[in-house]
Design a protein around this motif. Structure first.
Motif, PDB file in Angstrom:
ATOM      1  N   PHE A 105      -7.550 -51.373 -53.573  1.00  0.00           N
ATOM      2  CA  PHE A 105      -6.439 -50.516 -53.491  1.00  0.00           C
ATOM      3  C   PHE A 105      -5.521 -50.905 -52.272  1.00  0.00           C
ATOM      4  CE2 PHE A 105      -3.974 -46.492 -52.476  1.00  0.00           C
ATOM      5  CZ  PHE A 105      -3.390 -46.542 -53.625  1.00  0.00           C
ATOM      6  N   PHE A 106      -6.027 -51.218 -51.091  1.00  0.00           N
ATOM      7  CA  PHE A 106      -5.515 -51.215 -49.904  1.00  0.00           C
ATOM      8  C   PHE A 106      -5.098 -52.949 -50.052  1.00  0.00           C
ATOM      9  CE2 PHE A 106      -7.881 -48.047 -47.526  1.00  0.00           C
ATOM     10  CZ  PHE A 106      -7.046 -46.917 -47.837  1.00  0.00           C
ATOM     11  N   GLY A 107      -5.715 -53.695 -50.681  1.00  0.00           N
ATOM     12  CA  GLY A 107      -5.350 -55.210 -50.773  1.00  0.00           C
ATOM     13  C   GLY A 107      -4.055 -55.183 -51.686  1.00  0.00           C
ATOM     14  N   GLU A 122       0.485 -54.725 -60.652  1.00  0.00           N
ATOM     15  CA  GLU A 122       1.380 -53.614 -60.142  1.00  0.00           C
ATOM     16  C   GLU A 122       0.887 -52.313 -61.474  1.00  0.00           C
ATOM     17  OE1 GLU A 122       6.061 -52.449 -60.708  1.00  0.00           O
ATOM     18  OE2 GLU A 122       5.539 -54.663 -60.380  1.00  0.00           O
ATOM     19  N   LYS A 123       0.571 -52.846 -62.736  1.00  0.00           N
ATOM     20  CA  LYS A 123      -0.183 -51.829 -63.560  1.00  0.00           C
ATOM     21  C   LYS A 123      -1.297 -51.263 -62.831  1.00  0.00           C
ATOM     22  CE  LYS A 123      -1.670 -51.096 -68.235  1.00  0.00           C
ATOM     23  NZ  LYS A 123      -1.937 -51.892 -69.481  1.00  0.00           N
ATOM     24  N   GLU A 124      -2.199 -52.310 -62.484  1.00  0.00           N
ATOM     25  CA  GLU A 124      -3.619 -51.986 -61.815  1.00  0.00           C
ATOM     26  C   GLU A 124      -3.197 -51.097 -60.747  1.00  0.00           C
ATOM     27  OE1 GLU A 124      -7.654 -53.898 -59.959  1.00  0.00           O
ATOM     28  OE2 GLU A 124      -5.912 -54.978 -60.351  1.00  0.00           O
ATOM     29  N   MET A 128      -4.501 -47.052 -60.257  1.00  0.00           N
ATOM     30  CA  MET A 128      -5.677 -46.682 -59.077  1.00  0.00           C
ATOM     31  C   MET A 128      -4.851 -45.502 -58.302  1.00  0.00           C
ATOM     32  SD  MET A 128      -6.736 -50.514 -57.737  1.00  0.00           S
ATOM     33  CE  MET A 128      -8.080 -49.842 -56.544  1.00  0.00           C
ATOM     34  N   GLN A 129      -3.304 -45.724 -58.060  1.00  0.00           N
ATOM     35  CA  GLN A 129      -2.569 -44.383 -57.434  1.00  0.00           C
ATOM     36  C   GLN A 129      -2.942 -43.121 -58.130  1.00  0.00           C
ATOM     37  OE1 GLN A 129      -0.792 -45.062 -54.504  1.00  0.00           O
ATOM     38  NE2 GLN A 129      -0.695 -42.916 -54.495  1.00  0.00           N
ATOM     39  N   PHE A 135      -8.154 -37.469 -57.193  1.00  0.00           N
ATOM     40  CA  PHE A 135      -9.301 -37.290 -56.428  1.00  0.00           C
ATOM     41  C   PHE A 135      -8.897 -36.508 -55.045  1.00  0.00           C
ATOM     42  CE2 PHE A 135     -11.500 -38.964 -52.523  1.00  0.00           C
ATOM     43  CZ  PHE A 135     -12.675 -38.598 -52.738  1.00  0.00           C
ATOM     44  N   ASN A 136      -7.666 -36.812 -54.482  1.00  0.00           N
ATOM     45  CA  ASN A 136      -7.273 -36.033 -53.353  1.00  0.00           C
ATOM     46  C   ASN A 136      -7.194 -34.538 -53.643  1.00  0.00           C
ATOM     47  OD1 ASN A 136      -7.090 -38.344 -51.948  1.00  0.00           O
ATOM     48  ND2 ASN A 136      -4.879 -38.516 -51.984  1.00  0.00           N
ATOM     49  N   LYS A 137      -6.752 -34.447 -55.123  1.00  0.00           N
ATOM     50  CA  LYS A 137      -6.558 -32.957 -55.207  1.00  0.00           C
ATOM     51  C   LYS A 137      -7.992 -32.263 -55.618  1.00  0.00           C
ATOM     52  CE  LYS A 137      -3.346 -31.892 -58.198  1.00  0.00           C
ATOM     53  NZ  LYS A 137      -2.389 -31.826 -59.362  1.00  0.00           N
TER      54      LYS A 137
END
Length: 344
Positions: A105-107, A122-124, A128-129, A135-137
């Motif tokens: 993700f960071f890459g 961009e779609k990937e 992931m975003q 997940f954060n929620k």
């Protein structure tokens, strides 16, 4: 129905409550019992009054990031005090695991900043975003309801091995974290026995004011870490806002920013909760992050100042230079501790 992971976690947490000798015997193959017996209840890394600690970030390259394995890395390094990153403690306490490959993700985020993302990437990244936000929620909900008992159990496990936890650094104190998460972070830190929490300075005066006020309620310090944005006045606003706001000075980054850390240590030592030590070069010499003793950071002089002036805050080893081939993080932290011993 509990899954295997939950059953294993429950077992580990119950094991942590056992008496020190029983814990060591039952975990011998996992955490190196002979080493822990040798170090049991000894403050090995408090040298002439100066507490040398380590941040668990130093062991990020090691294969197992569990609380148990991390404890082995610390004791094998010969260190008896720690600034604990969030992952080992929160994993031990049962935090949900992300399905997002953070490295990938960071890459993709780096490629996005460079303007080199393909349409498929961009779609990937968008997928992931979305997964990361979900997940954060989930984590926020977990933090709002989790019991402090597992953190107390982890404190006992570390205490039984002769390791004190003085700092805690979960990803719970940012502007994007809820008040419930921030409150959780302070409560977990107290349960672990920490005197302060640490976080990257948010460069947001309203947020440092908020954190200082919440820290006052919990009677625990919040210490702000800086990188090359550190200056002699970097912490002034936050320190003025609350007596519970403090400094987590990084002397290596401070040198790379072009300043002498001895000056700020003398001036503001009463507002420092802990410091990070690494060996970096000045801007004139390239700002490199080097093996200790080969850069421009006055590590020995800093430790000697702490010894002579009887400063009470811990000096935290942060391993950031490239690990030589054939070595590992534990061996390099051992070398850093030896450097401290020879300096003191």
């Amino acid at each position: 129905m509990k899954n295997n992971k939950t059953d294993r976690r429950s077992f580990l947490q119950k094991s942590a409550l056992a008496a020190g000798g029983l814990f060591i015997a039952s975990q011998a193959k996992i955490i190196g019992a002979p080493n822990i017996i040798k170090h049991y209840n000894k403050s090995l890394s408090k040298i002439n009054g100066v507490q040398i600690g380590v941040i668990t970030y130093s062991f990020r390259s090691m294969p197992d990031q569990s609380a148990e394995a991390t404890l082995k890395y610390i004791t094998d390094s010969g260190i008896s005090a720690v600034e604990l990153m969030g992952d080992p403690a929160e994993s031990f306490a049962g935090m949900p695991e992300s399905t997002v490959d953070r490295r990938a993700f960071f890459g993709l985020r780096r490629k996005q900043r460079d303007g080199s993302l393909t349409a498929d990437e961009e779609k990937e990244m968008a997928e992931m975003q979305a997964a990361q936000e979900a997940f954060n929620k989930e984590v926020a909900e977990w933090r709002a309801t989790v019991s402090m008992e597992p953190f107390e159990q982890m404190k006992k496990m570390y205490d039984d091995a002769g390791v004190s936890i003085y700092g805690f650094k979960p990803r719970a104190f940012g502007q994007d974290n809820s008040d419930a998460e921030i409150d959780y972070g302070f409560r977990a830190a107290k349960a672990l026995g920490a005197t302060h929490v640490t976080l990257e300075h948010p460069s947001d005066d309203a947020h440092t004011m908020k954190l200082g006020n919440m820290a006052k309620k919990h009677k625990i310090m919040v210490a702000y870490h800086g990188h090359e944005q550190q200056t002699p006045t970097f912490w002034d606003t936050s320190l003025d806002q609350s007596k519970f706001n403090a400094m987590n000075l990084d002397i290596g980054h401070y040198v790379a920013a072009g300043y002498n850390p001895l000056d700020i240590l003398k001036e503001k030592n009463k507002r420092i909760a802990s410091i990070h030590i690494k060996d970096r070069q000045t801007p004139e010499n390239g700002k490199g992050n080097l093996v200790w003793g080969t850069g421009d950071t006055p590590i020995a002089e800093t430790l000697q100042l702490m010894r002579d002036e009887k400063y009470k805050f811990a000096a935290t080893v942060e391993l950031e230079y490239q690990i030589p081939e054939g070595s590992d993080a534990v061996k390099e932290v051992q070398k850093c501790l030896s450097f401290c011993e020879s300096s003191l």
